[in-house]
Design a protein around this motif. Structure first.
Motif, mmCIF file in Angstrom:
data_model
loop_
_atom_site.group_PDB
_atom_site.id
_atom_site.type_symbol
_atom_site.label_atom_id
_atom_site.label_comp_id
_atom_site.label_asym_id
_atom_site.label_seq_id
_atom_site.Cartn_x
_atom_site.Cartn_y
_atom_site.Cartn_z
ATOM 1 N N THR A 126 36.141 -22.602 110.279
ATOM 2 C CA THR A 126 35.058 -21.972 111.038
ATOM 3 C C THR A 126 34.024 -21.268 110.169
ATOM 4 O O THR A 126 33.203 -20.522 110.689
ATOM 5 C CB THR A 126 35.640 -20.953 112.036
ATOM 6 O OG1 THR A 126 36.225 -19.857 111.306
ATOM 7 C CG2 THR A 126 36.696 -21.579 112.936
ATOM 8 N N GLY A 127 34.050 -21.483 108.840
ATOM 9 C CA GLY A 127 33.055 -20.892 107.970
ATOM 10 C C GLY A 127 33.222 -19.391 107.784
ATOM 11 O O GLY A 127 34.157 -18.763 108.292
ATOM 12 N N TYR A 128 32.301 -18.839 107.007
ATOM 13 C CA TYR A 128 32.222 -17.382 106.843
ATOM 14 C C TYR A 128 31.742 -16.743 108.152
ATOM 15 O O TYR A 128 31.079 -17.405 108.961
ATOM 16 C CB TYR A 128 31.195 -17.033 105.776
ATOM 17 C CG TYR A 128 31.626 -17.187 104.345
ATOM 18 C CD1 TYR A 128 32.500 -16.270 103.756
ATOM 19 C CD2 TYR A 128 31.111 -18.213 103.553
ATOM 20 C CE1 TYR A 128 32.863 -16.390 102.422
ATOM 21 C CE2 TYR A 128 31.466 -18.325 102.215
ATOM 22 C CZ TYR A 128 32.337 -17.415 101.649
ATOM 23 O OH TYR A 128 32.692 -17.525 100.328
ATOM 24 N N PRO A 129 31.984 -15.441 108.350
ATOM 25 C CA PRO A 129 31.371 -14.759 109.499
ATOM 26 C C PRO A 129 29.855 -14.952 109.545
ATOM 27 O O PRO A 129 29.280 -15.111 110.632
ATOM 28 C CB PRO A 129 31.753 -13.292 109.267
ATOM 29 C CG PRO A 129 33.050 -13.355 108.526
ATOM 30 C CD PRO A 129 32.917 -14.548 107.611
ATOM 31 N N GLY A 130 29.221 -14.972 108.383
ATOM 32 C CA GLY A 130 27.776 -15.159 108.327
ATOM 33 C C GLY A 130 27.307 -16.549 108.704
ATOM 34 O O GLY A 130 26.096 -16.776 108.861
ATOM 35 N N ASP A 131 28.245 -17.482 108.864
ATOM 36 C CA ASP A 131 27.907 -18.843 109.282
ATOM 37 C C ASP A 131 27.990 -19.023 110.795
ATOM 38 O O ASP A 131 27.899 -20.150 111.300
ATOM 39 C CB ASP A 131 28.852 -19.859 108.622
ATOM 40 C CG ASP A 131 28.689 -19.936 107.114
ATOM 41 O OD1 ASP A 131 27.547 -19.785 106.644
ATOM 42 O OD2 ASP A 131 29.697 -20.153 106.420
ATOM 43 N N ASP A 187 36.397 -17.558 104.202
ATOM 44 C CA ASP A 187 35.355 -18.570 104.413
ATOM 45 C C ASP A 187 35.812 -19.695 105.321
ATOM 46 O O ASP A 187 35.013 -20.575 105.659
ATOM 47 C CB ASP A 187 34.852 -19.121 103.080
ATOM 48 C CG ASP A 187 35.951 -19.675 102.187
ATOM 49 O OD1 ASP A 187 37.123 -19.285 102.357
ATOM 50 O OD2 ASP A 187 35.644 -20.491 101.295
ATOM 51 N N HIS A 188 37.066 -19.687 105.734
ATOM 52 C CA HIS A 188 37.581 -20.721 106.629
ATOM 53 C C HIS A 188 37.959 -20.162 108.000
ATOM 54 O O HIS A 188 37.846 -20.863 109.005
ATOM 55 C CB HIS A 188 38.778 -21.434 105.980
ATOM 56 C CG HIS A 188 38.399 -22.215 104.763
ATOM 57 N ND1 HIS A 188 38.191 -23.576 104.776
ATOM 58 C CD2 HIS A 188 38.148 -21.816 103.487
ATOM 59 C CE1 HIS A 188 37.845 -23.980 103.560
ATOM 60 N NE2 HIS A 188 37.815 -22.924 102.761
#
Length: 253
Positions: free
Chosen positions: A37-42, A71-72
């Motif tokens: 799911t990416g970083y929180p910023g993504d 980051d995941h």
């Protein structure tokens, strides 16, 4: 909104490259399955990529995590709460995702490497993107058995345990699509590396560098035509070929 690039190597599988980490959307008969799911910023980019793939957040039937690094898992808790869907991982990775332990590179680990190519820039990006403050996923569960998973997701997804990067790091095989979602078992690019193509992440990022190297051998019998890494572009290759190349190249440091 952070940028991203979506591609579809085969029907029903959407590979999304974010600014520095990837995630994967899978079309199932019951809805969409999101892997990582990416970083929180993504967050905005993850939502936009779902829309581009033809889905809304309520269409998510499950979120699968390859491992518990920020980051995941960065948006897993928020997305699962909004969608009302479960989150799954390998049983051994549950404590990491729940933040009962924190098996992740820390600032003191990076200090000896700050002079290396891209390390300081990567560290600053990770901090700004929320990598050190990603919310734990308290409700994460162990991945269900194969028959149960197929019924829940409407698509066959087979976990491939690859411990080393973290204690419960797991790749996911999509047999009907000839695709392996590799997580960080191997990558094809990274901001801290000048290498190109399949490779191991620098050893500082692994909970067990020796385990991460040994995990490559576990990919030899896995049958697929595409490997979708956690960082860098996808490769049209068998997992065995990609793993052999990664073992040959090694890591940047």
């Amino acid at each position: 909104m952070s940028s991203y690039r979506l591609s579809s190597p085969v029907d029903g599988v959407f590979f999304v490259q974010g600014p520095s980490v990837n995630w994967v959307i899978i079309a199932g008969t019951e809805g969409a399955v999101l892997i990582d799911t990416g970083y929180p910023g993504d967050a905005d980019a993850v939502r936009a990529s779902l829309r581009e793939a033809g889905y809304a957040i309520p269409d998510l039937t499950a979120i699968l995590l390859t491992h518990g690094h920020g980051d995941h898992l960065g948006n897993a808790a928020a997305l699962a709460a909004e969608a009302g869907c479960p989150v799954y991982s390998d049983p051994a990775e549950l404590p990491n995702i729940r933040r009962q332990i924190l098996e992740q590179v820390a600032v003191p680990d990076l200090i000896p490497h700050l002079f290396r190519r891209g390390v300081l820039r990567w560290a600053l990006h990770a901090i700004r993107a929320g990598g050190k403050s990603a919310a734990p996923v308290a409700a994460v569960s162990a991945f269900p058995d194969a028959a149960e998973a197929r019924g829940r997701f409407g698509v066959e997804i087979v976990p491939v345990p690859l411990p080393g990067h973290t204690r419960g790091h797991t790749a996911y095989l999509l047999p009907a699509h000839d695709v392996l979602v590799a997580g960080d078992a191997l990558v094809t690019a990274h901001p801290t590396s000048g290498l190109h193509g399949p490779q191991l992440l620098p050893s500082v990022f692994h909970g067990s560098p020796s385990g991460a190297a040994l995990a490559l051998a576990r990919l030899s019998p896995v049958a697929a035509r595409f490997v979708l890494p956690g960082h860098g572009p996808l490769v049209q290759s068998t997992p065995a070929q990609a793993a052999a190349r990664a073992a040959e190249v090694g890591a940047a440091f």
